[in-house]
Design a protein around this motif. Structure first.
Motif, PDB file in Angstrom:
ATOM      1  N   ARG A   1      -1.400  -8.729 -11.600  1.00 16.09           N
ATOM      2  CA  ARG A   1      -1.488  -8.001 -12.862  1.00 16.09           C
ATOM      3  C   ARG A   1      -0.097  -7.744 -13.424  1.00 16.09           C
ATOM      4  O   ARG A   1       0.838  -7.461 -12.684  1.00 16.09           O
ATOM      5  CB  ARG A   1      -2.186  -6.669 -12.575  1.00 16.09           C
TER       6      ARG A   1
ATOM      7  N   ASP B   1      -9.387   8.931 -11.224  1.00 16.74           N
ATOM      8  CA  ASP B   1      -8.253   8.277 -11.880  1.00 16.74           C
ATOM      9  C   ASP B   1      -7.320   7.650 -10.846  1.00 16.74           C
ATOM     10  O   ASP B   1      -6.860   6.527 -11.006  1.00 16.74           O
ATOM     11  CB  ASP B   1      -7.468   9.293 -12.729  1.00 16.74           C
TER      12      ASP B   1
ATOM     13  N   GLN C   1      -0.225   3.086 -16.511  1.00 12.72           N
ATOM     14  CA  GLN C   1      -1.322   3.886 -15.992  1.00 12.72           C
ATOM     15  C   GLN C   1      -0.812   4.963 -15.030  1.00 12.72           C
ATOM     16  O   GLN C   1      -1.193   6.131 -15.114  1.00 12.72           O
ATOM     17  CB  GLN C   1      -2.277   2.951 -15.256  1.00 12.72           C
ATOM     18  N   ILE C   2       0.048   4.564 -14.110  1.00  8.80           N
ATOM     19  CA  ILE C   2       0.520   5.520 -13.117  1.00  8.80           C
ATOM     20  C   ILE C   2       1.453   6.539 -13.755  1.00  8.80           C
ATOM     21  O   ILE C   2       1.437   7.721 -13.410  1.00  8.80           O
ATOM     22  CB  ILE C   2       1.173   4.766 -11.944  1.00  8.80           C
TER      23      ILE C   2
ATOM     24  N   SER D   1      -9.928  -5.580  -3.948  1.00  3.52           N
ATOM     25  CA  SER D   1      -9.438  -6.346  -5.080  1.00  3.52           C
ATOM     26  C   SER D   1      -7.921  -6.411  -5.057  1.00  3.52           C
ATOM     27  O   SER D   1      -7.265  -6.331  -6.067  1.00  3.52           O
ATOM     28  CB  SER D   1      -9.906  -5.699  -6.375  1.00  3.52           C
TER      29      SER D   1
ATOM     30  N   LEU E   1      -0.787   9.034 -15.274  1.00  5.87           N
ATOM     31  CA  LEU E   1      -1.393   9.837 -14.212  1.00  5.87           C
ATOM     32  C   LEU E   1      -0.426  10.905 -13.699  1.00  5.87           C
ATOM     33  O   LEU E   1      -0.792  12.057 -13.504  1.00  5.87           O
ATOM     34  CB  LEU E   1      -1.744   8.932 -13.032  1.00  5.87           C
TER      35      LEU E   1
ATOM     36  N   GLU F   1      -6.448   0.937  -7.207  1.00  5.52           N
ATOM     37  CA  GLU F   1      -7.371  -0.152  -6.888  1.00  5.52           C
ATOM     38  C   GLU F   1      -8.187   0.139  -5.636  1.00  5.52           C
ATOM     39  O   GLU F   1      -8.340  -0.718  -4.766  1.00  5.52           O
ATOM     40  CB  GLU F   1      -6.593  -1.452  -6.707  1.00  5.52           C
TER      41      GLU F   1
ATOM     42  N   ALA G   1      -3.637  -6.618  -7.861  1.00  5.13           N
ATOM     43  CA  ALA G   1      -2.506  -5.710  -7.983  1.00  5.13           C
ATOM     44  C   ALA G   1      -1.202  -6.484  -8.049  1.00  5.13           C
ATOM     45  O   ALA G   1      -0.238  -6.045  -8.656  1.00  5.13           O
ATOM     46  CB  ALA G   1      -2.480  -4.755  -6.811  1.00  5.13           C
TER      47      ALA G   1
ATOM     48  N   ALA H   1      -8.803   4.604  -9.196  1.00  3.95           N
ATOM     49  CA  ALA H   1      -8.766   3.453 -10.098  1.00  3.95           C
ATOM     50  C   ALA H   1      -7.343   2.884 -10.165  1.00  3.95           C
ATOM     51  O   ALA H   1      -7.143   1.676 -10.032  1.00  3.95           O
ATOM     52  CB  ALA H   1      -9.241   3.865 -11.488  1.00  3.95           C
ATOM     53  N   ALA H   2      -6.367   3.766 -10.337  1.00  5.95           N
ATOM     54  CA  ALA H   2      -4.989   3.294 -10.477  1.00  5.95           C
ATOM     55  C   ALA H   2      -4.497   2.603  -9.217  1.00  5.95           C
ATOM     56  O   ALA H   2      -3.657   1.712  -9.276  1.00  5.95           O
ATOM     57  CB  ALA H   2      -4.079   4.466 -10.827  1.00  5.95           C
TER      58      ALA H   2
ATOM     59  N   GLN I   1       0.091  -1.508 -15.212  1.00  6.85           N
ATOM     60  CA  GLN I   1      -0.145  -0.547 -14.157  1.00  6.85           C
ATOM     61  C   GLN I   1       0.891   0.572 -14.197  1.00  6.85           C
ATOM     62  O   GLN I   1       0.577   1.725 -13.945  1.00  6.85           O
ATOM     63  CB  GLN I   1      -0.106  -1.260 -12.812  1.00  6.85           C
TER      64      GLN I   1
END
Lengths: 338, 282
Positions: free
Chosen positions: B9, A126, B17-18, B2, B21, A132, B6, A129-130, B14
């Motif tokens: 986007r 995870d 997502q974080i 990639s 997490l 990159e 970042a 992925a977060a 993001q």
């Protein structure tokens, strides 16, 4: 500010009169510090000012010679395990394994943080992925670019979400794009409720990220406040003007000194002048002030070739706050302690 | 990489997502002492996997010593390399492991200089785990090096009268002694924090211990002062004990006991010292 960590009465960091001496070098010479929970706190200063030593003490890696500090309510000397369980450290003094892959680094740190095998793998996936880094997960960290390494470093510190994160110079040596990526990550981490203490040599970085900034020099805090408060002391930056005709420089100097209320510095280049621009106390924006000054130059028939307004450099900030420049004066204490 | 994505986007995606997490990572369970030690051992094994050069010391030293000393002294001392092997091989095993121990200290010092050490120290794990994990990987190295010595000996014509049990007992004794030396070099490494200095110090200690011993020759023809040193040299006792176990000769109980006592004493002094130095905060 959705998920603030458990609300406690005590601040995230409370340090009083920290002193640390390495040989002849007083790395810390009486540091007082209060960091509120949920805050991004910026620690700004040149190399050897004492930033890393302070973080090492707060992260329980170094013992202060005198003074007290409580981190998340726990004493750094007597309750270090309670602190270690809830803080994370990143930076050059707490590095990752270069030989291991990014994935393996996260797995190892996951296990050491008490995650089961399956949970650790999931967490590593995870985070990669977060951040990159999925594509680079199988490669040894030694081959990573500076930006990737820094992202992995931060990911590794989030294996278990810390209540307090120490970021030691998170963007030193990074290119501008990687730097803005790291800034974005720091903002997100703070938004999610983790208190962040970051050290930096860049005024701009502290300005971008930190709600509260302490300026450190020779082991002492020489100024503290919000970015706006410090800027009002430091000034907005330096105005550089290049003229078409060097003979007009004295007149330009006179006009600028009057319009912007400051001392005009005559550069070695006979066509150039520069001056520190103070942020106006009445809230007028700097652009308007500089614009007016330019109109006055035009009205005085002074031909201008170039105008530039630069951010104040750390040197200029230090000059304004301490009366001396942030030259490489002190020995870097890391050499002594690491 | 990639990376451009970042930047371009939408930040909200993001952030989300974080945020998730971080919310998901709040469970906190302290790693058990053994789990943490095993993890440090695993880390060392992963380092070998990625950088097999790390095994050079554990491979080259046993091969070099076994082959070189057998043919160098074999003819002169016992008439033929085959006879000499019976005497020499247990000693070479002892010396090889003793020399290999110093590289563990060097690796620890390396960890200290790169900062990996401080990252681990900043975690809430049992403070002995880092040292114990290092010992686990050292034990694997020493067993590996021992296997090389024994295998080479067998190829060159060595036939231990003690059989497999005797050889295994001797290897176990030598590895145990080696692990006590590991702790010694770990303490040195944490004191001097420089791989090259650890190697220098260990060489100064181990070279005289290795040669001023009964590993290569019986001390009967040596001058008295040297005999006295050989008699108290722990490496002599370990070599004698290994020799006795491997050849199934009687009367080696005393040497085995002395070897175990030396191992225990070095461990009793160095283990607490290493732990103290590990948690020391400069």
């Amino acid at each position: 500010m959705s998920k603030k960590s458990k609300a406690g009465d005590h601040p995230a960091i409370e340090a009083h009169d920290l002193v640390k001496v390495y040989g002849e070098n007083r790395a810390l010479d009486g540091i007082d510090l209060t960091v509120r929970r949920g805050q991004v706190f910026g620690f700004l200063g040149p190399n050897g000012a004492g930033k890393t030593t302070t973080i090492r003490i707060l992260a329980t890696l170094t013992r202060p010679d005198s003074g007290t500090a409580r981190v998340l309510g726990h004493d750094v000397i007597s309750e270090r395990d309670a602190i270690r369980a809830r803080v994370a450290v990143t930076g050059q003094f707490a590095a990752l394994d270069e030989d291991l892959t990014g994935y393996e680094n996260l797995i190892i740190l996951g296990r050491l943080n008490g995650l089961s095998g399956a949970a650790g793998k999931q967490r590593a996936d995870d985070l990669l992925a977060a951040f990159e880094l999925t594509g680079a997960a199988g490669r040894p960290v030694g081959g990573y670019s500076g930006g990737m390494r820094r992202r992995l470093d931060i990911a590794a510190s989030l294996i278990v979400t810390p209540d307090l994160l120490f970021l030691d110079e998170p963007t030193t040596g990074l290119d501008p794009r990687s730097r803005s990526q790291v800034w974005e990550l720091v903002r997100q981490i703070a938004t999610a409720g983790t208190t962040v203490l970051l050290t930096t040599q860049y005024l701009e970085e502290a300005d971008q990220l930190a709600e509260q900034i302490a300026v450190i020099d020779h082991g002492r805090i020489v100024a503290e406040g919000t970015s706006a408060q410090l800027k009002s002391r430091v000034g907005s930056g330096t105005l550089h003007v290049r003229l078409l005709d060097g003979d007009q420089r004295p007149r330009a100097q006179q006009v600028l000194a009057g319009a912007l209320e400051g001392t005009v510095h005559l550069a070695a280049d006979p066509l150039a002048l520069s001056m520190l621009v103070a942020t106006p106390a009445d809230g007028t924006d700097v652009g308007r002030m500089v614009g007016r000054a330019m109109i006055q130059l035009a009205e005085a028939r002074v031909g201008v070739a170039e105008v530039a307004l630069g951010q104040p450099s750390l040197d200029e900030a230090f000059l304004a706050l301490t009366g001396h420049t942030a030259g490489p004066t002190a020995i870097d204490h890391q050499d002594v302690s690491a | 990489m990639s990376a451009p994505a970042a930047v371009t986007r939408p930040a909200a995606a993001q952030t989300h997502q974080i945020d998730i997490l971080l919310a998901a990572g709040r469970s906190r369970r302290r790693a058990g002492a053994l789990a943490a030690s095993a993890t440090f051992g695993r880390r060392a094994m992963l380092k070998i996997k990625h950088d097999p050069k790390q095994l050079v010391d554990s491979v080259a030293i046993p091969i070099l010593f076994t082959v070189l000393f057998t043919y160098l002294f074999g003819g002169a001392i016992s008439g033929s390399p085959g006879d000499y092997l019976k005497f020499l091989l247990p000693g070479v095993l002892t010396m090889s492991i003793a020399i290999v121990t110093m590289y563990g200290g060097a690796r620890l010092a390396q960890d200290v200089t790169t900062g990996a050490f401080d990252r681990f120290r900043a975690l809430s794990v049992w403070r002995g785990a880092f040292v114990l994990g290092g010992l686990l990987s050292d034990a694997a190295r020493y067993l590996f090096a021992s296997a090389i010595v024994v295998a080479l000996g067998l190829i060159m014509g060595y036939r231990p009268d003690g059989g497999a049990p005797g050889v295994l007992a001797a290897v176990a004794l030598v590895v145990a002694f080696g692990l006590s030396l590991s702790l010694l070099w770990a303490a040195v490494a944490l004191l001097v924090r420089d791989p090259a200095v650890v190697i220098s110090i260990a060489n100064v200690v181990l070279m005289p211990l290795s040669f001023a011993s009964n590993i290569f020759a019986q001390p009967g023809t040596m001058p008295g002062w040297l005999q006295a040193f050989v008699a108290v040299n722990p490496l002599s006792h370990v070599a004698t004990a290994a020799r006795g176990l491997m050849s199934n000769a009687g009367g080696t109980g005393g040497s085995v006991a002395w070897s175990l006592i030396a191992t225990a004493v070095i461990t009793a002094v160095c283990a607490p010292l290493t732990l103290r130095l590990y948690s020391r905060r400069g």
